[in-house]
Design a protein around this motif. Structure first.
Motif, PDB file in Angstrom:
ATOM      1  N   GLN A 605       0.797  -1.222   0.000  1.00  0.00           N
ATOM      2  CA  GLN A 605       0.000   0.000   0.000  1.00  0.00           C
ATOM      3  C   GLN A 605       0.831   1.273   0.000  1.00  0.00           C
ATOM      4  OE1 GLN A 605      -3.419   0.316  -0.364  1.00  0.00           O
ATOM      5  NE2 GLN A 605      -3.096  -1.832  -0.899  1.00  0.00           N
ATOM      6  N   ARG A 606       2.151   1.137   0.118  1.00  0.00           N
ATOM      7  CA  ARG A 606       3.006   2.328   0.082  1.00  0.00           C
ATOM      8  C   ARG A 606       2.958   2.951  -1.304  1.00  0.00           C
ATOM      9  NH1 ARG A 606       6.884   2.297   4.303  1.00  0.00           N
ATOM     10  NH2 ARG A 606       7.924   4.083   3.355  1.00  0.00           N
ATOM     11  N   LEU A 607       2.838   4.268  -1.365  1.00  0.00           N
ATOM     12  CA  LEU A 607       2.727   4.938  -2.658  1.00  0.00           C
ATOM     13  C   LEU A 607       4.049   4.909  -3.414  1.00  0.00           C
ATOM     14  CD1 LEU A 607       1.030   6.610  -4.629  1.00  0.00           C
ATOM     15  CD2 LEU A 607       1.767   8.673  -3.396  1.00  0.00           C
ATOM     16  N   PHE A 608       5.118   5.281  -2.731  1.00  0.00           N
ATOM     17  CA  PHE A 608       6.407   5.425  -3.412  1.00  0.00           C
ATOM     18  C   PHE A 608       7.284   4.190  -3.159  1.00  0.00           C
ATOM     19  CE2 PHE A 608       5.097   9.885  -2.720  1.00  0.00           C
ATOM     20  CZ  PHE A 608       5.018  10.271  -4.046  1.00  0.00           C
ATOM     21  N   ILE A 609       7.286   3.285  -4.129  1.00  0.00           N
ATOM     22  CA  ILE A 609       8.130   2.094  -4.060  1.00  0.00           C
ATOM     23  C   ILE A 609       8.975   2.045  -5.331  1.00  0.00           C
ATOM     24  CG2 ILE A 609       6.497   0.785  -2.659  1.00  0.00           C
ATOM     25  CD1 ILE A 609       5.693  -0.704  -5.226  1.00  0.00           C
ATOM     26  N   ASN A 610      10.054   1.251  -5.307  1.00  0.00           N
ATOM     27  CA  ASN A 610      10.841   1.034  -6.519  1.00  0.00           C
ATOM     28  C   ASN A 610      11.272  -0.425  -6.571  1.00  0.00           C
ATOM     29  OD1 ASN A 610      13.995   0.935  -5.666  1.00  0.00           O
ATOM     30  ND2 ASN A 610      12.875   2.314  -4.307  1.00  0.00           N
ATOM     31  N   PHE A 611      11.677  -0.865  -7.753  1.00  0.00           N
ATOM     32  CA  PHE A 611      12.040  -2.266  -7.957  1.00  0.00           C
ATOM     33  C   PHE A 611      13.194  -2.299  -8.950  1.00  0.00           C
ATOM     34  CE2 PHE A 611       9.954  -6.717  -8.114  1.00  0.00           C
ATOM     35  CZ  PHE A 611      11.190  -7.321  -8.331  1.00  0.00           C
ATOM     36  N   GLY A 612      14.431  -2.319  -8.405  1.00  0.00           N
ATOM     37  CA  GLY A 612      15.603  -2.479  -9.252  1.00  0.00           C
ATOM     38  C   GLY A 612      15.915  -3.951  -9.364  1.00  0.00           C
ATOM     39  N   THR A 613      16.592  -4.463  -8.322  1.00  0.00           N
ATOM     40  CA  THR A 613      16.832  -5.907  -8.240  1.00  0.00           C
ATOM     41  C   THR A 613      15.856  -6.560  -7.268  1.00  0.00           C
ATOM     42  OG1 THR A 613      18.509  -5.463  -6.548  1.00  0.00           O
ATOM     43  CG2 THR A 613      19.270  -5.713  -8.816  1.00  0.00           C
ATOM     44  N   VAL A 614      15.459  -5.794  -6.239  1.00  0.00           N
ATOM     45  CA  VAL A 614      14.468  -6.287  -5.267  1.00  0.00           C
ATOM     46  C   VAL A 614      13.476  -5.158  -4.991  1.00  0.00           C
ATOM     47  CG1 VAL A 614      15.986  -7.953  -4.153  1.00  0.00           C
ATOM     48  CG2 VAL A 614      15.971  -5.609  -3.340  1.00  0.00           C
ATOM     49  N   PRO A 615      12.230  -5.502  -4.638  1.00  0.00           N
ATOM     50  CA  PRO A 615      11.249  -4.451  -4.339  1.00  0.00           C
ATOM     51  C   PRO A 615      11.520  -3.829  -2.975  1.00  0.00           C
ATOM     52  CG  PRO A 615      10.282  -6.632  -4.005  1.00  0.00           C
ATOM     53  CD  PRO A 615      11.653  -6.857  -4.570  1.00  0.00           C
TER      54      PRO A 615
END
Length: 851
Positions: A605-615
């Motif tokens: 539910q977090r708005l700001f996430i990223n996924f390079g090698t792992v979320p």
């Protein structure tokens, strides 16, 4: 047609094809598909294949050599592998082309013994061998191929292309990836001549990474893994020695400079200390010799006589150095006598000089106060010198302020750079949100493997992204993954080129939205990063206004930011705050939609996430790297020409600065900043580093607040004395008067047919909507004050559990119709003036509502 005619036709057709056409012939089950060629032959296709078996075998043999067909004969595959191993023994340079990887796929050989597998067979890429031998992956697991793979691995180890797995397995999270990059780097290094090595550019004592960025992309070298980094550092030292460069780190150079400066300073301070022993009783004690403001140095040395510690004496010496700077700025010659160096205005001039240094960030206020104090003591000593009629005008010290960039707003020039950068970044980010466009197959080059991969993606995967490590691949997805693997195509690169929204969301993709939100809303970084997907409400259930819920750790916890509180033209806000925030939430949700399928439950539910090698969730560290990337890429510069200090913290005072310049009231700024008290906002403004014009506007607004507060206090005091009331009573003011208790009306109300025992007075509920009520401009400030206090009461939450809750909600709805510029009968300028006049009007005893 006879069999001979078919045979001749087949051979003539095959010999007439170019190599490219041969590679494009149709294939079925690892055999050439000749159905279309034999149409009209009048003979069964499979029978024809038997009759022409010899000719077709020759054709397929050639296709295997062209790697169109897989080798399916274990002996042929083993021979090819054996020949390759033999070639590597004779010519070890071939080993540097052997690709490495630690991916084992679903190989049964591992059988839980991960370490043992790689010790035997090494980290040779199975995909590389499949391409090299033109065979299927399972063929590599036959006993003879396994033995040959061991031999190849041994050669790699002996020649330093690979390293024993036991020594490197714990070096990083991706050993094979790191080892393969090391191989590429060493192959390049070994190919360089001495002249080419001497020509390599250096940066900070290391080889400039641009020199080999054509082999390993720069974005993959931002954080070098240990195996590659070790070789990179070793080669950098080799090049430094070859060039005769004795590089020292920044710290080492700074230490050397500091040591030299310290030696010079020690020598000069020693001379200063010696002057303390030289008396200064009369003007005759001043030296007549020429020197660098020698009389000034003598005065400061004598002024320091009460100082006993080395640091105390040093303060006077520093004061002397700064005072010399003042004299130089005024054009006073270094060989001038004391008469030209000191006068009644000296201390005031010196304070102004130090103040300019503070403004230029060359001096802290605490340091400036110490220096000014030393000058004050020195001038006081001069008053005691005989035959010297001297006095000076006193001055106070500097107001000590917090030394932090957190309170320094960006200048107009810096804002323009940031706005241009964010506009360009937002444009790039939004390009990734465009819907996937199907391939135009009529104009596409069908022979291009990338085009073929895209066709498989559309036809067999329904244009839905899949990944190498995805579980439960469908048959179509497996076909797609096999195809790009055997063609050695990069899956992320393909998805980027095709415009597919995937789970791969980099920190910069999301970070630009964080920066934009900080710029427009003035929120600090932590509350923005902690936002959840449901924290934006287009219609608050109580106020029906757009609202953003966030968490403020250092305050009262959960806060609500009501949007569109101010009306001002700001260069970076081309839409309402409400539309802007909604757009941010919608775009970030779409951008991260695929990634959210793979994140843990606590991050979903977090708005700001990223996924390079792992979320993972965006944090301060990932934002810090975003700041650095943007400053470097866009060459953002501060007003002094240095790289700009880009941080969301400075957006808050910058927003406040622009709102003040636009004439937005302090009460609106208070609500935007989430301060519970107007005085918190005032204190915050006092700490900010504005330019002079903005500071003057802020001070006028603050002065007006204090003045109005004092006047309001007097009015309240007089009314309190003239009318006393019991604290148990609740006074609720309306434009028509006040009601002590809406649940205890007088008898004439009780006798009304509209009165219901135990319910609030219905007439009171309907006061504002009554057709007999006449509202004038004089009533408007009271109505604005009532609206503000109702909203404040709802936010406190006390009224929700009382009978007054319905009353408040009904009147808020009526007040919105009366006071909203879009629906009100009054002019907008009249409403604005009334709102400003309402700031210190008392409307109700809010704290008694919950009793």
């Amino acid at each position: 047609m006879t069999l001979n005619e078919l045979r001749l036709g087949l051979n003539r057709w095959w010999e007439g094809l170019s190599v490219a056409q041969k590679k494009a012939v149709p294939i079925s089950r690892n055999k050439i598909d000749l159905r279309n060629f034999f149409i009209g032959a009048g003979v069964d296709y499979f029978k024809l294949r038997q009759l022409l078996k010899e000719e077709i075998s020759e054709i397929e043999k050639e296709l295997k050599a062209l790697r169109v067909l897989f080798n399916d004969d274990d002996e042929v595959i083993a021979t090819l592998m054996s020949n390759f191993v033999s070639e590597c023994k004779v010519n070890p340079s071939l080993l540097w082309d052997v690709e490495l990887s630690n991916k084992v796929g679903n190989s049964k050989l591992v059988a839980g013994d991960f370490d043992g597998f790689f010790e035997k067979f090494g980290l040779i890429s199975k995909a590389y061998l499949v391409h090299k031998l033109s065979c299927k992956a399972n063929r590599l697991d036959s006993p003879i191929l396994l033995d040959l793979r061991k031999q190849l691995n041994q050669l790699l180890l002996e020649n330093g292309v690979s390293l024993p797995f036991s020594q490197i397995k714990d070096s990083s999270h991706s050993v094979g990836y790191d080892l393969n990059n090391r191989r590429i780097f060493l192959k390049w290094k070994n190919s360089l001549t001495n002249a080419e090595k001497l020509a390599l550019p250096m940066w900070g004592g290391c080889i400039d990474k641009l020199a080999f960025s054509h082999l390993i992309p720069l974005e993959r070298m931002n954080v070098m893994l240990p195996l590659l980094n070790h070789e990179y550092q070793c080669f950098s030292r080799e090049i430094s020695e070859l060039k005769g460069i004795h590089y020292k780190t920044v710290k080492e150079r700074e230490d050397i400079r500091a040591e030299k400066a310290s030696d010079r300073e020690e020598s000069q301070i020693s001379m200063f200390i010696e002057l303390r022993n030289k008396s200064l009783v009369s003007v005759d004690d001043f030296s007549s010799e020429n020197g660098f403001y020698e009389d000034v140095q003598h005065a400061f040395a004598v002024g320091s006589l009460k100082a006993t510690s080395k640091s105390g004496i040093s303060n006077y010496y520093i004061g002397y150095k700064h005072y010399c700077g003042l004299l130089e700025s005024k054009g006073v010659s270094p060989d001038s006598s004391f008469k030209d160096c000191f006068d009644a205005w000296s201390l005031r001039d010196f304070k102004e000089y130090l103040g300019n240094k503070i403004g230029n960030d060359e001096l802290s206020t605490a340091h400036a106060n110490t220096t000014l104090s030393a000058a004050r003591m020195t001038l006081s000593k001069l008053k005691l010198v005989r035959n010297l009629d001297f006095n000076y005008y006193p001055v106070d010290g500097f107001e000590t302020v917090r030394e932090s960039m957190a309170y320094k707003s960006y200048s107009l020039n810096e804002r323009k750079q940031i706005c241009k950068m964010l506009e360009m970044e937002m444009e790039l980010a939004r390009k990734k949100l465009l819907p996937y466009q199907m391939l135009d197959r009529d104009s596409a080059n069908i022979n291009d493997p990338k085009i073929q991969a895209r066709i498989i993606f559309e036809d067999y995967c329904n244009s839905v992204p899949t990944y190498h490590d995805s579980q439960d691949h469908t048959e179509g997805q497996r076909k797609f993954i096999r195809f790009i693997t055997t063609r050695r195509l990069s899956l992320p690169k393909l998805y980027d080129d095709w415009g597919v929204i995937t789970r791969r969301v980099m920190a910069r993709d999301v970070g630009v939205y964080v920066l934009k939100m900080a710029q427009v809303l003035g929120m600090n970084l932590n509350p923005i990063l902690d936002l959840d997907m449901d924290d934006y409400q287009e219609h608050h259930p109580l106020t029906n206004k757009p609202c953003l819920t966030y968490w403020k750790e250092r305050s009262t916890g959960e806060k609500m930011l009501h949007l569109d509180l101010f009306h001002a033209n700001l260069q970076w806000l081309t839409m309402s705050q409400k539309n802007f925030v909604k757009t941010i939430f919608d775009e970030v949700t779409l951008l991260t939609s695929e990634a959210r399928k793979y994140v843990p439950a606590e991050l979903s539910q977090r708005l700001f996430i990223n996924f390079g090698t792992v979320p993972k969730a965006m944090n301060k560290r990932s934002m810090s790297s975003v700041y650095s990337e943007l400053v470097e890429e866009y060459q953002l510069k501060s007003d002094d020409g240095e790289p700009m200090v880009l941080t969301t913290t400075r957006f808050r005072p910058t927003l406040v600065s622009e709102l003040i310049e636009a004439g937005v009231s302090l009460i609106e700024i208070q609500n935007l900043l989430g301060h519970s008290s107007i005085y918190t906002t005032i204190n915050y403004l006092e700490r900010l580093e504005f330019d002079r014009v903005t500071r003057d506007k802020a001070r006028k607004a603050i002065k007006a607040i204090y003045s109005n507060a004092a006047q309001s206090g007097k009015q309240y005091a007089s009314s309190h004395q003239s009318r006393r009331f019991d604290e148990t009573q609740i006074i609720m003011k309306t434009p028509l008067g006040g009601c002590k208790n809406i649940f205890d009306p007088p008898d004439f109300i009780r006798k009304s047919s509209l009165y219901v025992k135990g319910k609030p007075c219905s007439q009171y509920n309907k006061c504002l909507s009554c057709e007999n009520v006449m509202l004038t401009e004089k009533n408007l400030p009271d109505l604005f004050a009532m609206q503000r206090d109702y909203l404040a009461t709802l936010e406190k939450g006390n009224v929700a559990n009382t009978p007054y809750y319905v009353v408040v909600l009904e009147n808020l709805s009526l007040l919105d119709d009366i006071l909203n510029a879009e629906t009100s009968e009054f002019e907008e300028s009249v409403l604005t003036k009334a709102k400003e006049d309402s700031l210190f009007i008392e409307t109700t005893i809010l704290d008694s509502w919950s009793s």
